[in-house]
Design an enzyme around this catalytic site. Sequence first.
Site, PDB file in Angstrom:
ATOM      1  N   ARG A  83     -13.903  12.567  -9.026  1.00 20.55           N
ATOM      2  CA  ARG A  83     -14.366  12.294  -7.937  1.00 20.55           C
ATOM      3  C   ARG A  83     -14.021  12.870  -5.805  1.00 20.55           C
ATOM      4  O   ARG A  83     -12.708  12.725  -5.899  1.00 20.55           O
ATOM      5  CB  ARG A  83     -13.479  10.775  -7.613  1.00 20.55           C
ATOM      6  CG  ARG A  83     -13.913  10.268  -6.573  1.00 20.55           C
ATOM      7  CD  ARG A  83     -13.572   8.400  -6.679  1.00 20.55           C
ATOM      8  NE  ARG A  83     -13.402   7.517  -4.946  1.00 20.55           N
ATOM      9  CZ  ARG A  83     -12.589   7.047  -4.245  1.00 20.55           C
ATOM     10  NH1 ARG A  83     -10.989   7.464  -4.382  1.00 20.55           N
ATOM     11  NH2 ARG A  83     -13.415   6.748  -3.299  1.00 20.55           N
ATOM     12  N   HIS A 127     -16.182   8.052   2.771  1.00 21.55           N
ATOM     13  CA  HIS A 127     -14.782   7.869   2.535  1.00 21.55           C
ATOM     14  C   HIS A 127     -14.201   8.177   4.663  1.00 21.55           C
ATOM     15  O   HIS A 127     -13.089   8.864   4.645  1.00 21.55           O
ATOM     16  CB  HIS A 127     -14.226   8.913   1.187  1.00 21.55           C
ATOM     17  CG  HIS A 127     -12.810   8.699   0.933  1.00 21.55           C
ATOM     18  ND1 HIS A 127     -12.469   8.685   0.190  1.00 21.55           N
ATOM     19  CD2 HIS A 127     -11.489   8.247   2.356  1.00 21.55           C
ATOM     20  CE1 HIS A 127     -10.596   8.064   0.068  1.00 21.55           C
ATOM     21  NE2 HIS A 127     -10.368   7.940   1.496  1.00 21.55           N
ATOM     22  N   GLU A 172     -13.478   2.032   0.492  1.00 26.25           N
ATOM     23  CA  GLU A 172     -12.414   0.807   1.721  1.00 26.25           C
ATOM     24  C   GLU A 172     -12.582   0.487   2.136  1.00 26.25           C
ATOM     25  O   GLU A 172     -12.412   0.699   3.335  1.00 26.25           O
ATOM     26  CB  GLU A 172     -10.693   1.227   1.404  1.00 26.25           C
ATOM     27  CG  GLU A 172      -9.801   1.631   0.170  1.00 26.25           C
ATOM     28  CD  GLU A 172      -8.952   2.711   0.090  1.00 26.25           C
ATOM     29  OE1 GLU A 172      -8.474   2.432   1.059  1.00 26.25           O
ATOM     30  OE2 GLU A 172      -7.986   2.793  -1.316  1.00 26.25           O
ATOM     31  N   ASN A 301      -8.940   0.474  -5.647  1.00 24.57           N
ATOM     32  CA  ASN A 301      -7.765   1.345  -5.491  1.00 24.57           C
ATOM     33  C   ASN A 301      -6.448   0.741  -5.406  1.00 24.57           C
ATOM     34  O   ASN A 301      -6.497   0.072  -4.881  1.00 24.57           O
ATOM     35  CB  ASN A 301      -8.239   2.281  -4.614  1.00 24.57           C
ATOM     36  CG  ASN A 301      -9.227   3.461  -4.479  1.00 24.57           C
ATOM     37  OD1 ASN A 301      -9.617   3.474  -5.385  1.00 24.57           O
ATOM     38  ND2 ASN A 301      -9.724   4.078  -2.524  1.00 24.57           N
ATOM     39  N   TYR A 303      -2.342   0.984  -4.737  1.00 24.55           N
ATOM     40  CA  TYR A 303      -1.379   1.564  -4.213  1.00 24.55           C
ATOM     41  C   TYR A 303      -0.325   0.203  -4.775  1.00 24.55           C
ATOM     42  O   TYR A 303       1.062   0.211  -5.514  1.00 24.55           O
ATOM     43  CB  TYR A 303      -1.384   2.010  -2.664  1.00 24.55           C
ATOM     44  CG  TYR A 303      -2.612   3.025  -3.454  1.00 24.55           C
ATOM     45  CD1 TYR A 303      -1.228   4.401  -3.433  1.00 24.55           C
ATOM     46  CD2 TYR A 303      -3.497   3.033  -2.764  1.00 24.55           C
ATOM     47  CE1 TYR A 303      -2.446   5.442  -3.920  1.00 24.55           C
ATOM     48  CE2 TYR A 303      -3.979   4.340  -3.148  1.00 24.55           C
ATOM     49  CZ  TYR A 303      -4.343   5.397  -3.759  1.00 24.55           C
ATOM     50  OH  TYR A 303      -5.052   6.344  -3.151  1.00 24.55           O
ATOM     51  N   GLU A 371      -8.594   5.006  -7.901  1.00 25.32           N
ATOM     52  CA  GLU A 371      -7.353   5.654  -7.163  1.00 25.32           C
ATOM     53  C   GLU A 371      -6.137   5.483  -7.270  1.00 25.32           C
ATOM     54  O   GLU A 371      -5.699   3.935  -7.667  1.00 25.32           O
ATOM     55  CB  GLU A 371      -6.999   5.914  -5.390  1.00 25.32           C
ATOM     56  CG  GLU A 371      -8.599   6.574  -5.371  1.00 25.32           C
ATOM     57  CD  GLU A 371      -8.056   7.100  -3.201  1.00 25.32           C
ATOM     58  OE1 GLU A 371      -7.478   6.335  -2.927  1.00 25.32           O
ATOM     59  OE2 GLU A 371      -9.560   6.779  -2.594  1.00 25.32           O
TER      60      GLU A 371
HETATM   61  C1  GBH Z   1      -6.124   5.230   0.387  1.00 27.07           C
HETATM   62  O1  GBH Z   1      -6.059   4.535   0.951  1.00 27.07           O
HETATM   63  C2  GBH Z   1      -7.180   6.273   0.483  1.00 27.07           C
HETATM   64  O2  GBH Z   1      -8.752   6.552   0.073  1.00 27.07           O
HETATM   65  C3  GBH Z   1      -6.981   7.786   0.748  1.00 27.07           C
HETATM   66  O3  GBH Z   1      -8.085   8.459   1.392  1.00 27.07           O
HETATM   67  C4  GBH Z   1      -5.146   7.488   0.898  1.00 27.07           C
HETATM   68  O4  GBH Z   1      -5.122   9.634   1.152  1.00 27.07           O
HETATM   69  C5  GBH Z   1      -4.232   7.266  -0.232  1.00 27.07           C
HETATM   70  O5  GBH Z   1      -4.904   6.027   0.042  1.00 27.07           O
HETATM   71  C6  GBH Z   1      -3.103   7.603   0.279  1.00 27.07           C
HETATM   72  O6  GBH Z   1      -2.892   6.626   1.123  1.00 27.07           O
HETATM   73  O7  GBH Z   1      -0.801   5.136   8.169  1.00 27.07           O
HETATM   74  O8  GBH Z   1       1.418   4.704   7.460  1.00 27.07           O
HETATM   75  O9  GBH Z   1      -0.211   2.956   8.874  1.00 27.07           O
HETATM   76  C7  GBH Z   1      -5.072   3.272   0.216  1.00 27.07           C
HETATM   77  C8  GBH Z   1      -4.669   2.523   1.690  1.00 27.07           C
HETATM   78  C9  GBH Z   1      -4.623   1.925   4.062  1.00 27.07           C
HETATM   79  C10 GBH Z   1      -3.045   3.202   2.436  1.00 27.07           C
HETATM   80  C11 GBH Z   1      -3.868   1.830   4.971  1.00 27.07           C
HETATM   81  C12 GBH Z   1      -1.753   3.177   3.790  1.00 27.07           C
HETATM   82  C13 GBH Z   1      -1.980   2.781   6.482  1.00 27.07           C
HETATM   83  C14 GBH Z   1      -0.310   3.172   6.515  1.00 27.07           C
HETATM   84  N1  GBH Z   1      -3.634   2.613   2.723  1.00 27.07           N
HETATM   85  N2  GBH Z   1      -2.223   2.249   5.049  1.00 27.07           N
HETATM   86  S1  GBH Z   1       0.381   4.274   7.862  1.00 27.07           S
END
Ligand code: GBH
Length: 466
Positions: A83, A127, A172, A301, A303, A371
């Site tokens: 991806r 993206h 997202e 996605n 996390y 993700e």
């Molecule tokens: C994803 O976002 C993205 O699709 C990807 O590009 C990114 O690299 C990956 O996750 C890992 O983060 O900047 O400290 O304030 C996941 C959701 C939303 C998590 C925004 C981090 C901001 C944290 N993200 N959030 S900060």
Amino acid sequence: ATRPDLPELPDLPAGFSWGAATAAYQIEGAVDEDGRGPSIWDTFCRRPGAVDDGTSGSVACDSYHRWREDVDLLAGLGVDAYRFSVAWPRVMPAGRSAVNRRGLDYYDRLVDALCGHGIRPFVTLYHWDLPQALEDEGGWRVRDTAEWFAEYAAAVAGVLGDRVQDWITLNEPYCSSMVGYAEGRHAPGTAEGHGALAAAHHLLLGHGRAVAAVRSAAGPRSRVGITLNLSPAVPASDTEADRAAADRQDLMLNRQFTDPVLGGAYPPGFERLYAGVSDLSFRRDGDLAVISTPLDFLGVNYYYRVHVADAPYEQPDPALRSAFDIGVRQLRPDGLPTTDLGWPVEPQGLFDTLTGLADRYPGLPAVYVTENGCADLRDGPEPDPERISFVAGHLAAAARAAAVDDRLDLRGYFYWSLIDNFEWARGYGPRFGLAHVDYRTGSRTPKASYHWLRDRLRAWRERTST
Ligand code: GBH
């Protein structure tokens, strides 16, 4: 070979897709080459304080030149899917109309190389790298941007559609709208009420228009979906106030996007949540029918879960509030394991997310985890045992969800990310890669997690093919 005491991959149906993911601005660099126009992230990164270490994606992993090494890493890993995202400002430097063929050629070569290795491309069309020229005209706040997005999507699908079957319109939209226009932590970096909610709506409208545009440009074989970041919201206590706070958080993070796309309506409570913050004049009759165009798949996605408590609004007067100010405070409960970024590690949240989707949306399309991954802060291709247990734990949770819930058609899993890369507002400190990148030389080195996944994938394929 990988030590036998390390975890196995769970049982999943034959035909399950295994992949890794990246995004254009985070890996490509070469921001001024071959006619690429500026994006909102080029602009945002120059703002003092916007990125923790003051960096930008202008060089990143130099994948614009080193993409063959990325393809070799994928082939060596033994995944069957990759991806990646296409940079809108490479294809349409001014955001609309004129197509820059040299920009598209880059993705043409990449797709050919992937197909040559039997790796199926999953192409994300957006993206987060909006052409700056469109932001200058209002960006996602204005309705025209949805139409320009569909035009761009058709241009890409028309060229790559003979080889690419799987398309993801947006990555997202929560981040593009709420983090970009309301929290201000991402480009374009503003704190708006009306603008952020309009942006969310226009992103979803652009998604719906792009679904149709891709299908007609790439042909009937194409499969189109959207990727949403979903995070269950857990109340910090059982009080009425904390439960209400978690519900507001869930509405803003998750249901504001899943309900329109999968259910054809804004979620109950939406108008109440944002009362006074914004009028909803950007909505037009017929929009929700476009937004809820049936999809071939949903990308998820995942996390972390967010733990929230009720908190005073930053701005008591709703008319002066950003759409991000919803009277909640995120906290980290004691004793929760976390990654180096402080993100809670809770595979149960992925189980709940997947089964929750099946509960809430009858007729849920096929689902891919597009993700999932974890970062560390170590600058070196050192042993990364926590990444191995992170992946194994989340895969086990996803497989368990698919096993217990027959409404859930789970088709694949993409690890974020293939290589360490530019982590947006956090810069180059956090490293999510299966392979380490030395940013001085650009060289890639597989980590222990890469070797583990490669060996376990091989074993999984042998087990599953019989
Ligand atoms: C994803 O976002 C993205 O699709 C990807 O590009 C990114 O690299 C990956 O996750 C890992 O983060 O900047 O400290 O304030 C996941 C959701 C939303 C998590 C925004 C981090 C901001 C944290 N993200 N959030 S900060």
